[in-house]
Design a protein around this motif. Sequence first.
Motif, PDB file in Angstrom:
ATOM      1  N   ARG A  13       5.759  -7.236   5.574  1.00  0.00           N
ATOM      2  CA  ARG A  13       5.793  -6.276   5.598  1.00  0.00           C
ATOM      3  C   ARG A  13       4.343  -5.380   5.987  1.00  0.00           C
ATOM      4  O   ARG A  13       3.650  -4.836   6.107  1.00  0.00           O
ATOM      5  N   GLY A  17      12.057  -1.538   2.803  1.00  0.00           N
ATOM      6  CA  GLY A  17      11.074  -2.389   3.460  1.00  0.00           C
ATOM      7  C   GLY A  17      11.245  -3.421   2.638  1.00  0.00           C
ATOM      8  O   GLY A  17      10.164  -4.253   3.069  1.00  0.00           O
ATOM      9  N   TYR A  36      12.063   0.079   8.901  1.00  0.00           N
ATOM     10  CA  TYR A  36      11.484   1.258   8.933  1.00  0.00           C
ATOM     11  C   TYR A  36      11.750   2.488   9.091  1.00  0.00           C
ATOM     12  O   TYR A  36      12.395   3.536   8.454  1.00  0.00           O
ATOM     13  N   SER A  62       1.477   8.651   2.500  1.00  0.00           N
ATOM     14  CA  SER A  62       1.594   6.711   2.117  1.00  0.00           C
ATOM     15  C   SER A  62       0.807   6.576   1.388  1.00  0.00           C
ATOM     16  O   SER A  62      -0.162   6.858   2.042  1.00  0.00           O
ATOM     17  N   ARG A  98      12.221   5.773   6.758  1.00  0.00           N
ATOM     18  CA  ARG A  98      11.683   6.810   6.979  1.00  0.00           C
ATOM     19  C   ARG A  98      12.827   7.947   7.385  1.00  0.00           C
ATOM     20  O   ARG A  98      12.814   8.976   6.674  1.00  0.00           O
ATOM     21  N   PRO A 104       6.227   0.049  11.336  1.00  0.00           N
ATOM     22  CA  PRO A 104       6.820   0.866  12.099  1.00  0.00           C
ATOM     23  C   PRO A 104       6.252   0.309  13.956  1.00  0.00           C
ATOM     24  O   PRO A 104       5.031  -0.557  14.210  1.00  0.00           O
ATOM     25  N   GLY A 155      10.113  -3.241   8.615  1.00  0.00           N
ATOM     26  CA  GLY A 155       9.257  -2.630   7.700  1.00  0.00           C
ATOM     27  C   GLY A 155       7.557  -2.117   8.202  1.00  0.00           C
ATOM     28  O   GLY A 155       7.368  -1.346   7.485  1.00  0.00           O
TER      29      GLY A 155
END
Lengths: 402, 206
Positions: free
Chosen positions: B111, B78, A345, A262, A349, A238, A236
């Motif tokens: 995460r 995620g 990710y 984000s 994305r 990158p 999750g």
Amino acid sequence: MSEHPLADEAFEPYEPRRPVPLPVYWMAIALALWGAVTLWNDSTAQSSGVGQRLAEAGDMTRRHSAAGADLFAQRCATCHQADGAGVAGAVPPLQGSRFLGANPQLVVQILLHGINGPIAVGGDRFDGHMPAFGSVLDDGQIARLVTHLRATWGNGGEVDAAFVKAQRQATRERHASWNGGADLVSLDPAVGPQPAFLSAPPAPSDSVAMALARGGKAGGWACAACHGAAGEGRSGVPRLAGLPADYIAQALLAFSTGTRASDIMGPIARQLDGPERVGLGRLYATMASASRARPELDGDLARGATLALQGDDRRDVPSCFSCHGPSGFGVAPIVPAIAAQQPAYTAGRLAALGRHGKDDAGAAVMPSVAARLSDADRRAVADYLATLPPSPAIDTDTKDAR
Amino acid sequence: MNRALPLVILAMTILAFATMLLVVVPRAQIGSEPPAAGLRAYSPEELRGRAQYMSLGCVYCHSQQPRTPDQAPDGERGWGRPSVAADYAYDSPHLMGTMRTGPDLLNVGARLPSTAWHLTHLYRPRAIAPWSIMPSYPFLFEIKDHAAPGDTVVWLPREQRVAGKVVVARPEAMALVAYLLSLDRTYPAPASAIRDDGYSRVGGKP
């Protein structure tokens, strides 16, 4: 006071016996049947699900225990060609290469860590990147691959997993690739004279960026806490190692202005100024680190490979590697590496870029490609990319000069 | 009351049937499920954090059960692979939750592995996401003039700091964050594990 004279205080109301109407029985039976059928369906779905998953696990084991020749076709033939002839001026041949005739330790080390720097093979000079397969192939796979290479183009002789394990152990401290032939000749002089390796001067802003990455800005959150000590990423989060420096700096700018939304990166990026963004970009671009990514989204790997290598004409999806470089290692300055990226990710994305692509069609290239990928395709390609070796550290100085 | 006995028997049968289906059979099915390989038991500090998690009611807004792709795009968010019974072997009681006012937390330790980030977020969620409706938990922190040695100072964006003061995490906050970081089920699920397959497996590939 009650005015009813007739009430018998002890009277209990009762129902006279009347048969239950027939339709009610039918309905009860129908419901019970329906329940039984649903249960039965569900249990077959469950057992077929388990069967399917075990079959997939079997596929996975087969993939893991693929023969050396298959591994070569999957992993090496794109660059070195199926007949091992290489590509003149770009990829050295394996046919007749002294590296395969030398001590088997040499090939194993090349596969574990890759090569970065000039190398002489068969009298010709090459200066490219050979990816490091140490983090994506296990000991047994490397052993079978090397045995196959040596039987086909070298002097023969078997290499077993224990040998590879020992080699891996001996160089476990090594994170960077081998610095060209000059570095490899020290392992076995039989490979012949090799060109000298000229190391790039260290970039000036490294120490500032390093402090930011390890300790955060002014006691803030350290990049390394989330993105990993070597920029390798986590599920999750990158991977940053090996992304182009300009791409990273631009992404940080986009986070700080909010053009790329984000909640997590926004407040972090807003603390950074221009030189710090550039410094962090260089730092992560030049970082070599093993891949930590593994397929985890239950995607169809064969479909993912097709999308990455060939694309899908019916859906008008071009091959990912046509833009992201022949191995998904990115193309500086702005096309990011996608090989060895964390699959959660990548898929997330792609979904985010795709939503963007639907809003304003034709704006940028990637959003419109991503908008044409289905949910299953996103998972398939993300999982496939996670099986690839990581992009080599980008040597920013020489890259700029080229 | 006449015919009391048949009524009581009927009621008892229905109750027994429901107990059988909802308690006894599932218990037999998953009660013997061994912990997944890769799952480790909670440490004492993480268990203290877990108690905080329960008493502060985090479970009312956060689930701990990522779903299959056909049910929700949790993988892309995620949040991790769909969970299996073996993932909860050390969770007693489990904190799966039912509400998703905030994100699923079963893999939040993978995460968001940064302790400093979690401390800031718990102290003031709006320092991170201005739109966040998650409550702040100031009573897990202390505002001091100077940090003593061994104190963990909470980082805040420049414009949200109190001049001349520092925010320090209390042990409760550290324990809660230790628990959050321990939420990491990213190891592969055992192939034969008991799980909810959703609809994706009926009659072929998802």
